[in-house]
Design a protein around this motif. Structure first.
Motif, PDB file in Angstrom:
ATOM      1  N   PRO A 280       0.798  -1.338  -0.387  1.00 53.23           N
ATOM      2  CA  PRO A 280       0.080   0.458  -0.232  1.00 53.23           C
ATOM      3  C   PRO A 280       0.801   1.401  -0.183  1.00 53.23           C
ATOM      4  O   PRO A 280       0.387   2.285  -0.572  1.00 53.23           O
ATOM      5  CB  PRO A 280      -0.879   0.140   1.357  1.00 53.23           C
ATOM      6  N   GLU A 281       2.197   1.130   0.318  1.00 50.93           N
ATOM      7  CA  GLU A 281       2.695   2.678   0.608  1.00 50.93           C
ATOM      8  C   GLU A 281       3.534   2.543  -0.171  1.00 50.93           C
ATOM      9  O   GLU A 281       3.573   3.699  -1.208  1.00 50.93           O
ATOM     10  CB  GLU A 281       3.930   1.551   2.310  1.00 50.93           C
ATOM     11  N   LYS A 282       4.143   1.472  -1.205  1.00 47.50           N
ATOM     12  CA  LYS A 282       4.574   1.858  -3.033  1.00 47.50           C
ATOM     13  C   LYS A 282       3.778   2.565  -3.842  1.00 47.50           C
ATOM     14  O   LYS A 282       3.659   2.692  -4.838  1.00 47.50           O
ATOM     15  CB  LYS A 282       5.103   0.064  -3.287  1.00 47.50           C
ATOM     16  N   ALA A 283       2.203   1.924  -3.599  1.00 46.51           N
ATOM     17  CA  ALA A 283       1.012   2.264  -4.082  1.00 46.51           C
ATOM     18  C   ALA A 283       1.151   3.752  -4.962  1.00 46.51           C
ATOM     19  O   ALA A 283       0.566   4.292  -5.738  1.00 46.51           O
ATOM     20  CB  ALA A 283      -0.209   1.243  -3.444  1.00 46.51           C
ATOM     21  N   ASP A 284       1.276   4.037  -3.669  1.00 48.71           N
ATOM     22  CA  ASP A 284       1.302   5.861  -3.162  1.00 48.71           C
ATOM     23  C   ASP A 284       2.250   6.307  -5.098  1.00 48.71           C
ATOM     24  O   ASP A 284       2.278   7.143  -5.072  1.00 48.71           O
ATOM     25  CB  ASP A 284       2.150   6.217  -2.055  1.00 48.71           C
ATOM     26  N   GLY A 285       3.759   5.690  -4.838  1.00 51.59           N
ATOM     27  CA  GLY A 285       4.448   6.036  -5.765  1.00 51.59           C
ATOM     28  C   GLY A 285       3.923   6.278  -7.071  1.00 51.59           C
ATOM     29  O   GLY A 285       3.791   6.573  -7.807  1.00 51.59           O
ATOM     30  N   LEU A 286       3.226   4.697  -6.947  1.00 58.07           N
ATOM     31  CA  LEU A 286       2.535   4.503  -8.319  1.00 58.07           C
ATOM     32  C   LEU A 286       1.305   5.342  -8.891  1.00 58.07           C
ATOM     33  O   LEU A 286       1.591   5.624 -10.268  1.00 58.07           O
ATOM     34  CB  LEU A 286       2.361   3.136  -8.697  1.00 58.07           C
ATOM     35  N   GLN A 287       0.943   5.772  -8.135  1.00 58.27           N
ATOM     36  CA  GLN A 287      -0.210   6.680  -8.390  1.00 58.27           C
ATOM     37  C   GLN A 287       0.391   7.648  -8.864  1.00 58.27           C
ATOM     38  O   GLN A 287      -0.496   8.349  -9.452  1.00 58.27           O
ATOM     39  CB  GLN A 287      -1.435   6.798  -6.512  1.00 58.27           C
ATOM     40  N   TYR A 288       1.315   8.512  -7.952  1.00 56.78           N
ATOM     41  CA  TYR A 288       1.887   9.444  -8.472  1.00 56.78           C
ATOM     42  C   TYR A 288       2.456   9.576  -9.387  1.00 56.78           C
ATOM     43  O   TYR A 288       1.967  10.086 -10.736  1.00 56.78           O
ATOM     44  CB  TYR A 288       3.414   9.735  -7.701  1.00 56.78           C
ATOM     45  N   LEU A 289       2.757   8.574 -10.581  1.00 55.33           N
ATOM     46  CA  LEU A 289       3.604   8.209 -10.978  1.00 55.33           C
ATOM     47  C   LEU A 289       2.201   8.414 -12.241  1.00 55.33           C
ATOM     48  O   LEU A 289       2.305   9.477 -13.716  1.00 55.33           O
ATOM     49  CB  LEU A 289       4.502   6.649 -11.801  1.00 55.33           C
ATOM     50  N   GLU A 290       0.966   8.004 -11.931  1.00 50.98           N
ATOM     51  CA  GLU A 290      -0.467   8.126 -13.545  1.00 50.98           C
ATOM     52  C   GLU A 290      -0.987   8.734 -12.975  1.00 50.98           C
ATOM     53  O   GLU A 290      -1.615   9.684 -13.911  1.00 50.98           O
ATOM     54  CB  GLU A 290      -1.227   6.517 -12.234  1.00 50.98           C
ATOM     55  N   ASP A 291      -0.993   9.660 -12.225  1.00 51.25           N
ATOM     56  CA  ASP A 291      -1.509  11.628 -12.110  1.00 51.25           C
ATOM     57  C   ASP A 291      -0.117  12.350 -12.405  1.00 51.25           C
ATOM     58  O   ASP A 291      -1.473  13.225 -12.962  1.00 51.25           O
ATOM     59  CB  ASP A 291      -1.670  11.751 -10.290  1.00 51.25           C
ATOM     60  N   VAL A 292       1.013  11.894 -12.730  1.00 53.44           N
ATOM     61  CA  VAL A 292       1.590  13.291 -13.469  1.00 53.44           C
ATOM     62  C   VAL A 292       1.831  12.876 -14.717  1.00 53.44           C
ATOM     63  O   VAL A 292       2.151  13.790 -15.821  1.00 53.44           O
ATOM     64  CB  VAL A 292       2.803  13.565 -13.177  1.00 53.44           C
ATOM     65  N   GLY A 293       1.249  11.277 -15.512  1.00 50.16           N
ATOM     66  CA  GLY A 293       1.047  11.194 -16.757  1.00 50.16           C
ATOM     67  C   GLY A 293       2.318  10.739 -17.204  1.00 50.16           C
ATOM     68  O   GLY A 293       1.850  10.402 -18.296  1.00 50.16           O
ATOM     69  N   LEU A 294       2.823   9.692 -16.867  1.00 50.51           N
ATOM     70  CA  LEU A 294       3.925   9.258 -17.194  1.00 50.51           C
ATOM     71  C   LEU A 294       3.785   7.568 -17.155  1.00 50.51           C
ATOM     72  O   LEU A 294       4.266   7.005 -17.813  1.00 50.51           O
ATOM     73  CB  LEU A 294       4.839   8.894 -16.097  1.00 50.51           C
ATOM     74  N   VAL A 295       1.997   6.894 -16.422  1.00 48.83           N
ATOM     75  CA  VAL A 295       2.080   6.027 -16.484  1.00 48.83           C
ATOM     76  C   VAL A 295       0.648   5.781 -17.228  1.00 48.83           C
ATOM     77  O   VAL A 295       0.061   6.528 -16.532  1.00 48.83           O
ATOM     78  CB  VAL A 295       2.659   5.054 -15.806  1.00 48.83           C
ATOM     79  N   VAL A 296       0.334   4.202 -17.766  1.00 50.02           N
ATOM     80  CA  VAL A 296      -1.098   4.199 -17.423  1.00 50.02           C
ATOM     81  C   VAL A 296      -1.482   2.961 -17.305  1.00 50.02           C
ATOM     82  O   VAL A 296      -0.593   2.058 -17.155  1.00 50.02           O
ATOM     83  CB  VAL A 296      -2.067   4.636 -18.929  1.00 50.02           C
ATOM     84  N   LYS A 297      -2.133   2.745 -16.897  1.00 44.57           N
ATOM     85  CA  LYS A 297      -2.751   1.067 -15.947  1.00 44.57           C
ATOM     86  C   LYS A 297      -3.700   0.979 -16.991  1.00 44.57           C
ATOM     87  O   LYS A 297      -4.778   1.198 -17.504  1.00 44.57           O
ATOM     88  CB  LYS A 297      -3.084   1.643 -14.853  1.00 44.57           C
ATOM     89  N   ALA A 298      -3.310  -1.544 -17.467  1.00 48.37           N
ATOM     90  CA  ALA A 298      -4.656  -1.869 -17.793  1.00 48.37           C
ATOM     91  C   ALA A 298      -5.239  -2.643 -16.801  1.00 48.37           C
ATOM     92  O   ALA A 298      -4.190  -3.194 -16.106  1.00 48.37           O
ATOM     93  CB  ALA A 298      -4.588  -2.330 -18.620  1.00 48.37           C
ATOM     94  N   TYR A 299      -6.926  -2.817 -16.599  1.00 53.52           N
ATOM     95  CA  TYR A 299      -7.111  -4.070 -15.713  1.00 53.52           C
ATOM     96  C   TYR A 299      -7.130  -5.114 -16.361  1.00 53.52           C
ATOM     97  O   TYR A 299      -8.126  -5.303 -17.333  1.00 53.52           O
ATOM     98  CB  TYR A 299      -8.359  -3.188 -14.733  1.00 53.52           C
ATOM     99  N   ASN A 300      -6.980  -5.859 -15.686  1.00 59.48           N
ATOM    100  CA  ASN A 300      -7.818  -7.215 -15.621  1.00 59.48           C
ATOM    101  C   ASN A 300      -9.292  -7.362 -15.501  1.00 59.48           C
ATOM    102  O   ASN A 300      -9.581  -6.372 -14.471  1.00 59.48           O
ATOM    103  CB  ASN A 300      -7.099  -8.647 -14.832  1.00 59.48           C
ATOM    104  N   THR A 301      -9.760  -8.024 -15.695  1.00 55.06           N
ATOM    105  CA  THR A 301     -11.359  -8.361 -16.003  1.00 55.06           C
ATOM    106  C   THR A 301     -11.890  -9.804 -15.832  1.00 55.06           C
ATOM    107  O   THR A 301     -11.000 -10.654 -15.803  1.00 55.06           O
ATOM    108  CB  THR A 301     -12.116  -7.964 -17.639  1.00 55.06           C
TER     109      THR A 301
END
Length: 468
Positions: A280-301
């Protein structure tokens, strides 16, 4: 000056009734440059304020938002500034650094004498959500996101004639093979585009020198420049602060991308993020990358059923770089030469998948995929159109799309679905699916559906006689 598609969006904005415009996007994607050039081309007077470097000018927005008073304050600090009603563009660069300037947009809009365009790289990022003590002007601003150069923009800047672009687009839309010489030229250009990416500085260096080593040097500099801003935020008093822990987590998540995408199943794993902390703590770092537009996520269904957002598994996702060129610059030095030789299989298809993810995300297409609990079948991407789930498989070569074929052959279990294979091949067919070349990703059509409904006639309505 690079030929950018957003130029037409800005012209369309100016020519119709409009609110102040905010252009969002990743740092160094060209926001400031394009707005300045637009101002020079269409306004006799341009007032440019850099809200990051010029802290003194923040005081102009600290009063009661009276436009005349703000104009007086701005011209006092910037003597060369000229405000002329109907012919002035005010540019508020890095508006996230001055929350009061963002709040003032409502009053510039209500006044209506001057056009306003603002740029922001960290709008919505943690740390920029709380300081708006005077409110965000909902209903008084418009927003548009600026992305790295698309492949189509890349082609235009290389000098490909519009007639050739139209021919390729028409061939793709009609399902006809592209003539061999054109196909091979576009194939080579797309391989080059994968390496260069769409960041303007990298593109300019490539167009001027065609030196991929020089491009790689620029890309590494861009990444470092973006990293330098990680963890930076504005506190309640408007002071610049740095969250060192968040910065380290974001850097570690970014550095893990090549390893994340080199796995057979590319699900993002926090265990591969080399930094202290629980998931959960590392997730903050990943969310930050997504917020600034550096990465995008694809979700499993869970299933191949619309709406896909209702089927997504929020805890299981892949992470892709928003710019494939920046991703490749994080990989080993021999990857660019491998790509130019046609070997996109490096890092187990990571490059092929990433190029598709970035192309879809740029067009505002939400990213989903399907990975069965047993591990098979696995479908690279899923999209929705006309209440149908479309399967998209991306292949580094022209290998068989085994998982897609299996799903198509078992409609009783998975349903009937249109399917597309993107591969290192020309336009063609398949067993229940269509095949398109890699560069088809640069020709994804914009499908903005008009939501204009029939007017209901209420003039003849009356209360029934027995109810009066």
């Amino acid at each position: 000056m690079l030929n950018r598609a957003i130029w037409n969006d800005l012209k369309e904005w100016k020519e119709r009734p409009h609110h102040p415009l905010i252009i969002k996007g990743l740092r160094q994607v060209g926001k400031t440059f394009i707005v300045k050039e637009f101002g020079k081309a269409f306004y006799p007077n341009v007032v440019y304020l850099d809200l990051r470097s010029n802290k003194t000018i923040h005081k102009a927005f600290s009063g009661n938002f009276d436009v005349n008073q703000m104009v007086i304050s701005i011209t006092a600090s910037v003597p060369e500034a000229r405000f002329v009603a109907g012919s002035t563009l005010l540019i508020l660069d890095e508006i996230q650094d001055c929350p009061d300037a963002r709040s003032s947009l409502k009053y510039w809009d209500l006044d209506g004498r001057f056009d306003v365009i603002a740029t922001g790289s960290f709008l919505g990022v943690k740390g920029f959500r709380t300081p708006y003590s005077r409110g965000v002007p909902a209903g008084y601003e418009e927003q548009i996101t600026m992305y790295p150069l698309s492949f189509k923009e890349f082609l235009k800047n290389v000098g490909v004639d519009k007639s050739v672009l139209d021919y390729v687009r028409d061939s793709l839309e009609s399902g006809k093979m592209v003539e061999s010489s054109v196909h091979e030229a576009f194939r080579q250009l797309y391989l080059q585009y994968l390496i260069v990416g769409g960041m303007p500085e990298a593109c300019n260096v490539f167009f001027a020198t065609h030196d991929l080593n020089a491009v790689r040097h620029v890309q590494k500099g861009i990444i470092q420049s973006i990293k330098d801003d990680f963890g930076r935020y504005i506190d309640e008093k408007g002071n610049v602060k740095l969250n060192e822990t968040l910065k380290l987590r974001a850097e570690a998540c970014l550095s893990s991308l090549p390893a994340q995408l080199s796995k057979e199943y590319k699900k993002f794993q926090y265990s591969l993020v080399d930094v202290k902390g629980h998931s959960p703590e590392k997730a903050d770092g990943l969310q930050y990358l997504e917020d600034v537009g550096l990465v995008v996520k694809a979700y499993n269904t869970r299933e191949l059923v619309c709406p896909l957002d209702g089927q997504k598994i929020s805890t299981e996702f892949k992470v892709y770089s928003a710019d494939t060129g920046l991703l490749i610059s994080q990989m080993s030095d021999d990857v660019p030469s491998s790509i130019l030789s046609g070997n996109l299989g490096a890092y187990k298809g990571a490059i092929a998948e990433n190029m598709a993810a970035s192309a879809f995300a740029t067009e505002g297409i939400n990213l989903y995929y399907f990975h069965a609990p047993s591990g098979s079948p696995e479908l690279d991407f899923l999209m929705e159109k006309d209440s149908k789930v479309i399967i998209v498989e991306c292949k580094a070569s022209n290998r068989k799309a085994t998982s897609m074929k299996y799903v198509l052959a078992n409609p009783g279990k998975y349903g009937f679905h249109p399917a597309i294979k993107i591969a290192d091949a020309n336009v063609g067919g398949g067993e229940g699916y269509a095949t398109y070349p890699l560069y088809a990703l640069g020709f994804i059509p914009n499908e903005v559906k008009k939501l204009i409904v029939d007017q209901v006639n209420v003039a003849g309505l009356s209360v029934p006689a027995d109810k009066r």
